[in-house]
Design a protein around this motif. Sequence first.
Motif, short mmCIF file in Angstrom:
data_model
loop_
_atom_site.label_atom_id
_atom_site.label_comp_id
_atom_site.label_asym_id
_atom_site.label_seq_id
_atom_site.Cartn_x
_atom_site.Cartn_y
_atom_site.Cartn_z
N ARG A 24 -112.40 75.86 -54.27
CA ARG A 24 -111.86 77.15 -54.70
C ARG A 24 -110.40 76.99 -55.12
O ARG A 24 -109.74 76.03 -54.76
N ARG A 25 -109.89 77.96 -55.89
CA ARG A 25 -108.49 77.95 -56.31
C ARG A 25 -107.75 79.03 -55.52
O ARG A 25 -108.14 80.19 -55.54
N TYR A 26 -106.70 78.64 -54.83
CA TYR A 26 -105.89 79.57 -54.05
C TYR A 26 -104.44 79.48 -54.49
O TYR A 26 -103.97 78.42 -54.87
N CYS A 53 -107.96 88.34 -50.77
CA CYS A 53 -106.79 87.95 -49.98
C CYS A 53 -107.26 87.24 -48.71
O CYS A 53 -108.24 87.62 -48.09
N TRP A 54 -106.49 86.24 -48.35
CA TRP A 54 -106.79 85.50 -47.14
C TRP A 54 -105.48 85.22 -46.43
O TRP A 54 -104.65 84.46 -46.92
N LYS A 55 -105.29 85.84 -45.27
CA LYS A 55 -104.04 85.70 -44.54
C LYS A 55 -104.15 84.58 -43.53
O LYS A 55 -105.04 84.58 -42.68
N ILE A 56 -103.22 83.65 -43.63
CA ILE A 56 -103.13 82.54 -42.68
C ILE A 56 -101.72 82.55 -42.14
O ILE A 56 -100.77 82.29 -42.89
N ARG A 57 -101.59 82.90 -40.88
CA ARG A 57 -100.29 83.09 -40.23
C ARG A 57 -99.47 84.09 -41.04
O ARG A 57 -99.87 85.22 -41.20
N LYS A 58 -98.34 83.68 -41.58
CA LYS A 58 -97.51 84.60 -42.37
C LYS A 58 -97.67 84.39 -43.86
O LYS A 58 -96.94 84.96 -44.65
N THR A 59 -98.63 83.60 -44.25
CA THR A 59 -98.85 83.30 -45.65
C THR A 59 -100.14 83.99 -46.11
O THR A 59 -101.14 83.94 -45.42
N VAL A 60 -100.08 84.61 -47.26
CA VAL A 60 -101.28 85.22 -47.83
C VAL A 60 -101.67 84.44 -49.07
O VAL A 60 -100.85 84.20 -49.95
N LEU A 61 -102.90 84.01 -49.09
CA LEU A 61 -103.43 83.29 -50.24
C LEU A 61 -104.38 84.19 -51.01
O LEU A 61 -105.10 85.00 -50.43
#
Length: 84
Positions: A24-26, A53-61
């Motif tokens: 996938r492209r994020y 949207c995919w939230k990982i800790r404080k980062t949103v991809l």
Amino acid sequence: MIYLEKAKKRRHGPDLEKYIRVERRYTTYREASRFYSIQYYRLVRLAKEADACWKIRKTVLVDLDKLDEYIENFKDGGNESWDT
């Protein structure tokens, strides 16, 4: 007199490679808004509508493949909320 300085700890972001699938492209909101040439907050709203949207800790991809698919279907569906 000699003063010893403590070595500064370098801050690194989370290692996202272990969380994401390779096929996938994020990207982040900012990079995606530049890629699609639309306003930042409009892209945020569009990505949330597309459930890309995919939230990982404080980062949103943002999943660009999912967002592309949503935009294609959105264009065919004739939804009028795009201009608001």
